[in-house]
Design a protein around this motif. Structure first.
Motif, mmCIF file in Angstrom:
data_model
loop_
_atom_site.group_PDB
_atom_site.id
_atom_site.type_symbol
_atom_site.label_atom_id
_atom_site.label_comp_id
_atom_site.label_asym_id
_atom_site.label_seq_id
_atom_site.Cartn_x
_atom_site.Cartn_y
_atom_site.Cartn_z
ATOM 1 N N ARG A 8 -22.660 19.919 5.778
ATOM 2 C CA ARG A 8 -22.127 19.401 4.384
ATOM 3 C C ARG A 8 -22.274 17.981 4.105
ATOM 4 N NH1 ARG A 8 -16.127 23.085 4.148
ATOM 5 N NH2 ARG A 8 -17.112 24.301 2.546
ATOM 6 N N TYR A 169 -23.051 18.983 -5.456
ATOM 7 C CA TYR A 169 -22.559 20.084 -4.365
ATOM 8 C C TYR A 169 -21.110 19.503 -4.031
ATOM 9 C CZ TYR A 169 -21.586 22.169 -0.100
ATOM 10 O OH TYR A 169 -20.691 22.956 1.102
ATOM 11 N N ASN A 170 -20.893 18.519 -3.765
ATOM 12 C CA ASN A 170 -19.564 17.892 -3.440
ATOM 13 C C ASN A 170 -18.578 17.803 -4.414
ATOM 14 O OD1 ASN A 170 -19.343 17.366 -0.732
ATOM 15 N ND2 ASN A 170 -19.241 15.169 -0.972
ATOM 16 N N ARG A 173 -17.437 21.376 -4.783
ATOM 17 C CA ARG A 173 -16.432 21.721 -3.907
ATOM 18 C C ARG A 173 -15.212 21.234 -3.964
ATOM 19 N NH1 ARG A 173 -16.790 18.969 2.333
ATOM 20 N NH2 ARG A 173 -15.244 20.096 3.169
ATOM 21 N N PRO A 202 -26.504 23.118 1.903
ATOM 22 C CA PRO A 202 -25.724 23.416 2.833
ATOM 23 C C PRO A 202 -25.550 24.901 3.614
ATOM 24 C CG PRO A 202 -24.781 21.909 1.441
ATOM 25 C CD PRO A 202 -25.809 22.621 0.694
ATOM 26 N N GLU A 203 -25.209 25.814 2.501
ATOM 27 C CA GLU A 203 -24.993 27.115 3.042
ATOM 28 C C GLU A 203 -26.414 27.708 3.893
ATOM 29 O OE1 GLU A 203 -25.788 27.606 -1.453
ATOM 30 O OE2 GLU A 203 -24.924 26.080 0.056
ATOM 31 N N ALA A 208 -23.882 25.908 9.347
ATOM 32 C CA ALA A 208 -22.947 26.346 8.264
ATOM 33 C C ALA A 208 -21.815 27.326 8.541
ATOM 34 C CB ALA A 208 -23.825 26.993 6.977
#
Length: 209
Positions: A8, A169-170, A173, A202-203, A208
């Motif tokens: 992450r 992405y963050n 999230r 990330p995934e 992960a």
């Protein structure tokens, strides 16, 4: 090469994308930031800054700080280019990238949020903090990039895109309101459709959870 990374970590995400774009093979070495593995004596010997990413080259040399690693990659593997060839263009791309790398990320990273919590701020307050800084940064970033290109500054992704996509992405999230940034989310969708970006998600990382 070995890339010390955390799934992450947005800074690690930037470097993963660049390595993939430039077609370089590397071994991902996960460092669990939540468990504090970056604070171990073993990792301190790798990176005294106690963070990721760190890139260990084939000769054992270790590079730290994502933007410095990206500079090294651009210098040593110039194609595909992450920066334009003209000095003014390079400065403009770098300036946009640094809005994310120096204005947003440093005040939103795990250490800062941890410190806020020790000062009595709960998770909701910390989330508001992160979203505020992301919104401010995205507002500036959106005004600095081009409006007439598929990616931030051209027909292919560059340094600014490599910084933008991980930060978005963050933003997703933590529930940041991105409705005012359609240009940025369009670039994100276009980028993530590319194999180099998709592989770096990330995934899709081995650590992960």
């Amino acid at each position: 090469m070995k890339l010390y990374t955390y799934w992450r970590s947005t800074t690690s995400y930037r470097v993963r994308i660049a390595l993939n774009l430039k077609g370089l093979d590397y071994e991902a070495v996960p460092v669990d930031l939540v468990r504090g593995e970056q604070k171990s004596a073993r990792f301190e010997a790798i990176n005294p800054g106690l963070g990721v990413p760190a890139l260990e080259l084939d000769d054992g040399t270790i590079l730290t700080q994502s933007m410095a690693i990206l500079d090294w990659l651009e210098d040593t593997v110039p194609e595909p280019a992450l920066l334009p060839s003209d000095p003014v263009g390079r400065a403009q791309v770098r300036a946009a990238a640094l809005v994310i790398a120096t204005d947003i990320h440093p005040v939103n990273n795990l250490r800062v949020i941890g410190r806020l919590k020790t000062m009595g701020h709960d998770q909701d307050a910390c989330t508001d903090w992160m979203n505020d800084w992301m919104t401010r940064g995205f507002e500036a970033f959106a005004k600095m990039i081009r409006t007439d290109t598929p990616f931030c500054f051209g027909s292919s992704p560059g340094l600014a895109d490599l910084c933008l996509v991980p930060q978005l992405y963050n933003a997703h999230r933590w529930g940041c309101d991105l409705s005012g940034f359609p240009r940025l989310t369009d670039i994100e969708k276009r980028s993530l459709a590319l194999p180099a970006f998709d592989k770096a998600r990330p995934e899709n990382q081995p650590d992960a959870t």
